[in-house]
Design a protein around this motif. Structure first.
Motif, PDB file in Angstrom:
ATOM      1  N   LYS B 199       0.819  -1.205   0.000  1.00 42.40           N
ATOM      2  CA  LYS B 199       0.000   0.000   0.000  1.00 42.40           C
ATOM      3  C   LYS B 199       0.862   1.268   0.000  1.00 42.40           C
ATOM      4  CE  LYS B 199      -2.755   0.808   3.646  1.00 42.40           C
ATOM      5  NZ  LYS B 199      -3.956   0.764   4.539  1.00 42.40           N
ATOM      6  N   GLU B 200       2.018   1.172   0.688  1.00 41.56           N
ATOM      7  CA  GLU B 200       2.851   2.357   0.848  1.00 41.56           C
ATOM      8  C   GLU B 200       3.831   2.539  -0.307  1.00 41.56           C
ATOM      9  OE1 GLU B 200       2.100   4.283   3.184  1.00 41.56           O
ATOM     10  OE2 GLU B 200       0.683   2.871   4.098  1.00 41.56           O
ATOM     11  N   GLN B 201       3.885   1.576  -1.239  1.00 35.99           N
ATOM     12  CA  GLN B 201       4.916   1.665  -2.270  1.00 35.99           C
ATOM     13  C   GLN B 201       4.558   2.676  -3.351  1.00 35.99           C
ATOM     14  OE1 GLN B 201       6.818  -1.819  -3.480  1.00 35.99           O
ATOM     15  NE2 GLN B 201       7.142  -2.427  -1.366  1.00 35.99           N
ATOM     16  N   GLU B 202       5.601   3.113  -4.025  1.00 34.82           N
ATOM     17  CA  GLU B 202       5.410   4.240  -4.944  1.00 34.82           C
ATOM     18  C   GLU B 202       4.471   3.932  -6.096  1.00 34.82           C
ATOM     19  OE1 GLU B 202       9.228   5.561  -6.032  1.00 34.82           O
ATOM     20  OE2 GLU B 202       9.547   6.611  -4.139  1.00 34.82           O
ATOM     21  N   PHE B 203       4.540   2.693  -6.626  1.00 37.03           N
ATOM     22  CA  PHE B 203       3.695   2.445  -7.799  1.00 37.03           C
ATOM     23  C   PHE B 203       2.213   2.466  -7.436  1.00 37.03           C
ATOM     24  CE2 PHE B 203       2.290  -2.002  -7.439  1.00 37.03           C
ATOM     25  CZ  PHE B 203       3.158  -2.496  -6.475  1.00 37.03           C
ATOM     26  N   VAL B 204       1.898   2.145  -6.167  1.00 34.17           N
ATOM     27  CA  VAL B 204       0.504   2.219  -5.748  1.00 34.17           C
ATOM     28  C   VAL B 204       0.092   3.678  -5.534  1.00 34.17           C
ATOM     29  CG1 VAL B 204      -1.135   1.603  -3.937  1.00 34.17           C
ATOM     30  CG2 VAL B 204       0.516  -0.071  -4.759  1.00 34.17           C
ATOM     31  N   THR B 205       0.963   4.440  -4.885  1.00 32.34           N
ATOM     32  CA  THR B 205       0.684   5.867  -4.703  1.00 32.34           C
ATOM     33  C   THR B 205       0.507   6.545  -6.058  1.00 32.34           C
ATOM     34  OG1 THR B 205       2.433   5.597  -3.073  1.00 32.34           O
ATOM     35  CG2 THR B 205       1.368   7.744  -3.186  1.00 32.34           C
ATOM     36  N   ALA B 206       1.337   6.148  -7.016  1.00 30.44           N
ATOM     37  CA  ALA B 206       1.246   6.723  -8.364  1.00 30.44           C
ATOM     38  C   ALA B 206      -0.117   6.419  -8.975  1.00 30.44           C
ATOM     39  CB  ALA B 206       2.358   6.160  -9.246  1.00 30.44           C
ATOM     40  N   GLU B 207      -0.584   5.189  -8.828  1.00 29.95           N
ATOM     41  CA  GLU B 207      -1.905   4.811  -9.344  1.00 29.95           C
ATOM     42  C   GLU B 207      -2.980   5.678  -8.705  1.00 29.95           C
ATOM     43  OE1 GLU B 207      -3.450   2.551 -11.581  1.00 29.95           O
ATOM     44  OE2 GLU B 207      -1.411   2.689 -12.364  1.00 29.95           O
ATOM     45  N   GLN B 208      -2.859   5.834  -7.377  1.00 29.13           N
ATOM     46  CA  GLN B 208      -3.849   6.650  -6.665  1.00 29.13           C
ATOM     47  C   GLN B 208      -3.835   8.075  -7.192  1.00 29.13           C
ATOM     48  OE1 GLN B 208      -2.514   5.765  -2.753  1.00 29.13           O
ATOM     49  NE2 GLN B 208      -4.320   4.537  -2.238  1.00 29.13           N
ATOM     50  N   ALA B 209      -2.640   8.559  -7.466  1.00 31.25           N
ATOM     51  CA  ALA B 209      -2.495   9.938  -7.940  1.00 31.25           C
ATOM     52  C   ALA B 209      -3.171  10.133  -9.292  1.00 31.25           C
ATOM     53  CB  ALA B 209      -1.020  10.310  -8.030  1.00 31.25           C
ATOM     54  N   VAL B 210      -3.138   9.109 -10.147  1.00 28.85           N
ATOM     55  CA  VAL B 210      -3.783   9.277 -11.446  1.00 28.85           C
ATOM     56  C   VAL B 210      -5.249   8.913 -11.377  1.00 28.85           C
ATOM     57  CG1 VAL B 210      -1.685   8.964 -12.779  1.00 28.85           C
ATOM     58  CG2 VAL B 210      -3.130   6.982 -12.282  1.00 28.85           C
ATOM     59  N   GLY B 211      -5.767   8.658 -10.173  1.00 27.79           N
ATOM     60  CA  GLY B 211      -7.210   8.538  -9.998  1.00 27.79           C
ATOM     61  C   GLY B 211      -7.777   7.139 -10.043  1.00 27.79           C
ATOM     62  N   ALA B 212      -6.963   6.105  -9.853  1.00 26.51           N
ATOM     63  CA  ALA B 212      -7.493   4.745  -9.869  1.00 26.51           C
ATOM     64  C   ALA B 212      -8.293   4.493  -8.596  1.00 26.51           C
ATOM     65  CB  ALA B 212      -6.349   3.744  -9.971  1.00 26.51           C
ATOM     66  N   GLY B 213      -9.403   3.769  -8.742  1.00 26.49           N
ATOM     67  CA  GLY B 213     -10.248   3.456  -7.586  1.00 26.49           C
ATOM     68  C   GLY B 213      -9.647   2.331  -6.772  1.00 26.49           C
ATOM     69  N   PRO B 214     -10.172   2.118  -5.565  1.00 23.55           N
ATOM     70  CA  PRO B 214      -9.621   1.073  -4.687  1.00 23.55           C
ATOM     71  C   PRO B 214      -9.703  -0.325  -5.310  1.00 23.55           C
ATOM     72  CG  PRO B 214     -11.611   2.074  -3.740  1.00 23.55           C
ATOM     73  CD  PRO B 214     -11.215   2.906  -4.912  1.00 23.55           C
ATOM     74  N   LEU B 215     -10.811  -0.642  -6.010  1.00 23.87           N
ATOM     75  CA  LEU B 215     -10.948  -1.971  -6.588  1.00 23.87           C
ATOM     76  C   LEU B 215      -9.854  -2.231  -7.611  1.00 23.87           C
ATOM     77  CD1 LEU B 215     -14.766  -2.572  -7.049  1.00 23.87           C
ATOM     78  CD2 LEU B 215     -13.176  -3.625  -5.434  1.00 23.87           C
ATOM     79  N   ARG B 216      -9.610  -1.213  -8.463  1.00 23.08           N
ATOM     80  CA  ARG B 216      -8.593  -1.366  -9.488  1.00 23.08           C
ATOM     81  C   ARG B 216      -7.213  -1.546  -8.841  1.00 23.08           C
ATOM     82  NH1 ARG B 216      -6.832  -0.903 -14.507  1.00 23.08           N
ATOM     83  NH2 ARG B 216      -4.779   0.048 -14.681  1.00 23.08           N
TER      84      ARG B 216
END
Lengths: 361, 312
Positions: B199-216
């Motif tokens: 959850k804390e890793q950069e590629f997940v944060t990056a996904e969150q930043a571009v607007g991906a939802g929790p399910l994705r």
């Protein structure tokens, strides 16, 4: 250290509470009417009404749970339907047999497993190492009840008339009825019953034999314990041997071990004084985890070896649907399991200051 | 987001994961323990599928009154004419009801393999979902789920399974359910731990930043990265589940007669071990070989796929 133990104790309270909730819930999940499930065909409407009132089943569930909590806290686990006696009394009488079996199985597993693992690691990739690991793999894959049956056959039938013969059944030779220690010590009149604690101690046959200075009885009780203990101890033995080996191999690669070797210490000293201390830390955890296996092993093998312990009583009660006995025994065994793991945790913290200071400091 | 970025990213991930899997497969092929395990399991699957061809008799048919059968048939010792035995071929002898033990053991492969795979699949699905939810949601939800798992783990596994089956009533389905429940916590814990670290890793944060939802995020990013330890643990779990199922059947709580199931066969014949040891010997060996197969494969997979779990 005390702070560390207290923290751990505190952590186990919710788990103990959860165990009570779960066993209570399970007992209430019996499909259909508990009265008819327990009393069977004899149950008429009138009998069932009386049964429900007597057992408090007409109260709301939260009230029933509180009553259950109060009873458990007072050591009242209900009455066994099959034995028509309090479950707690049965536990006091039968727990020692299982504890003797469990501890001797564990002792066997540790005393044989740790040296096997050490030899294996010291002679890495030798025939002995490969052989031990193949044996250990087979050991963890065996059903404990099958091993018990095969041991009973091998030492009870094939070796019957040889010095290797061992009794395949019973806790003592049939007909032997040893005097309990509290009677020999004159604590009670001859033939009178001792209190719960005295009875509890006297059912550890090995201990009772020692307390009454009865050498013949001690040997007899020991001989009857060998096969069940080996059967129950084999899987933990295999796991402990594997764990000791891999953990020692890892430690032997570390810098401080190289330093010890470089300063000219003999290999024996390096392994025993320096490496083994650290290598045994994970083994302690594994020993803790193995108590569950030992309890399952006792449940599965006591019937085979004709031992009247907790496991056999539990198994017999399942078929006769003695729910309060199953529930009471399960709660107590689970409690014991949690406390044993707590003890192992504490031991681990004592052996490894990093853990104690990291979490409890 | 520009369309080019998305396709680049997907391609990057695919290529990366593909080579990872290929590498893992390569490691697996060089691991003797994994190979031995795969061979054993492959053979067992073949036997299970082709049971009617491999077996010599109907597993639930009594041999009493069958042509060529003579003498006392109950618990008759193994008889192989090629090795000088006079009579009909029975590799492992006959059981107490004069049924061909070899055929019963062969058909038992089906029961044990399915029990192992079904229980572990069910507990992986449930445990993974619980772990995902706990790890991703955090807070109260996490507390409730993980404390529940602690309680389930506080029981010795077999004991909990026994209690559950005692309440639900004996039978293979209930035994399956009981065993499944005891296995859920380990997968939930594994999954939660993976989620927390991912959850804390950069590629997940990056996904969150571009607007991906929790399910994705959960299904496209966290799950694929957390799956390896689950697979390893699952393979090792199948062996244990098979042992537990055999134990429950041995106690009369699992498969019911006349179903050919190894634990059940042992349960029927345990009182005859002193007079007819073959009845006990063969089903036990069958259990051991099967469990050994899964343990070897699991150990091999742990070494090959997951360097973090590598204990050697």
């Amino acid at each position: 250290m005390i702070q560390f133990i207290l923290r751990r104790l505190l952590f186990s309270i919710p788990v103990l509470f959860g165990i009570l909730v779960l066993t209570f819930g399970l007992a209430r999940a019996i499909p259909g009417d508990p009265c008819r499930a327990i009393l069977g065909e004899r149950a008429t409407d009138q009998i069932c009404e009386e049964f429900e009132r007597r057992n408090g089943l007409d109260q709301p569930l939260p009230v029933q749970f509180l009553v259950y909590l109060r009873n458990v806290a007072q050591g009242d686990l209900g009455d066994s339907f099959r034995f028509r006696r309090p479950v707690s009394e049965l536990l006091v009488e039968r727990m020692p047999t299982t504890m003797e079996l469990g501890f001797s199985a564990m002792l066997f597993a540790i005393v044989v497993g740790v040296p096997l693992g050490v030899f294996s690691a010291r002679r890495h990739k030798s025939a002995l190492d490969v052989g031990t690991m193949v044996g250990a793999n087979m050991g963890v894959s065996m059903p404990v009840f099958w091993l018990g049956l095969m041991l009973a056959y091998i030492f009870g039938v094939i070796f019957r008339d040889t010095p290797l013969a061992l009794p395949p059944s019973g806790r003592l030779t049939p007909g032997a009825s040893p005097a309990p220690w509290y009677e020999v010590w004159g604590l009670v009149a001859e033939g009178a019953d001792g209190n719960a604690f005295q009875v509890f101690l006297s059912r550890f046959y090995l201990l009772n034999a020692v307390l009454t200075l009865n050498g013949g009885l001690l040997i007899d009780a020991l001989r009857h314990l060998i096969l069940p203990a080996v059967a129950v101890g084999t899987i933990p033995l295999a796991i402990i041997a594997r764990m000791t080996r891999s953990s020692l191999l890892e430690v032997l690669n570390q810098d401080y071990v190289r330093t010890a070797r470089a300063k000219g210490l003999g290999e024996r000293l390096v392994v025993l004084r320096h490496a083994l201390n650290n290598a045994l830390l994970p083994v302690v955890t594994v020993i803790g985890l193995n108590f569950g296996l030992v309890i399952s092993g006792a449940v599965l093998t006591e019937t085979i070896f004709g031992l009247t312990g907790v496991g056999r009583t539990l198994v017999d009660s399942i078929t006769s649907r003695d729910y309060s006995l199953v529930q009471g025994f399960t709660v107590i065994i689970a409690f014991g399991f949690v406390l044993l793991n707590l003890a192992v945790d504490t031991l681990y913290g004592w052996l490894d200051p990093r853990i104690r200071l990291g979490q409890g400091g | 987001m520009a369309p080019g970025t998305a396709s680049l990213r997907t391609r990057g991930r695919r290529a990366g994961s593909q080579s990872l899997w290929l590498e893992a497969l390569g490691n697996l092929r060089r691991n003797p323990s994994a190979i031995a395990g795969m061979l054993v399991i492959g053979l067992l699957i073949l036997v299970a599928l082709a049971a009617p061809l491999v077996a010599t008799h109907d597993p639930i048919l009594s041999m009493i009154g069958q042509p060529g059968e003579t003498g006392r048939l109950q618990a008759k010792a193994p008889c192989i004419p090629l090795l000088g035995c006079e009579g009909t071929l029975h590799y492992m002898g006959l059981d107490l009801n004069a049924r061909d033990l070899y055929s019963r053991v062969i058909f038992g492969t089906r029961t044990s393999l399915s029990v192992g795979v079904i229980t572990i699949s069910l507990s992986i699905v449930t445990g993974t979902l619980l772990g995902l939810v706990a790890g991703y949601a955090g807070g109260r939800t996490e507390d409730v789920i993980m404390r529940l798992m602690d309680v389930v783990m506080a029981f010795p596994a077999l004991l909990l399974a026994i209690s559950i089956v005692t309440i639900l009533g004996p039978g293979l389905t209930n035994a399956l359910l009981g065993i499944t429940i005891t296995f859920i916590p380990q997968y939930a814990r594994l999954m939660r731990a993976s989620v927390l670290s991912l959850k804390e890793q950069e590629f997940v944060t990056a996904e969150q930043a571009v607007g991906a939802g929790p399910l994705r995020i959960i299904f496209a990013h966290i799950l694929p990265n957390a799956v390896t330890p689950i697979i390893v643990q699952g393979t090792l779990g199948i062996g244990t589940a098979i042992l537990d199922a055999a134990a429950l059947s041995f106690l009369g709580l699992g498969a019911q007669p006349p179903t050919p199931e190894w634990g059940q066969i042992l349960s029927e014949s345990r009182n005859y071990v002193f007079t007819s040891p073959h009845l006990v010997f063969f089903p036990g060996i069958a259990i051991m070989i099967t469990v050994l197969g899964f343990n070897l494969l699991g150990d091999g997979m742990r070494d090959a796929l997951d360097p973090r779990l590598n204990r050697n």
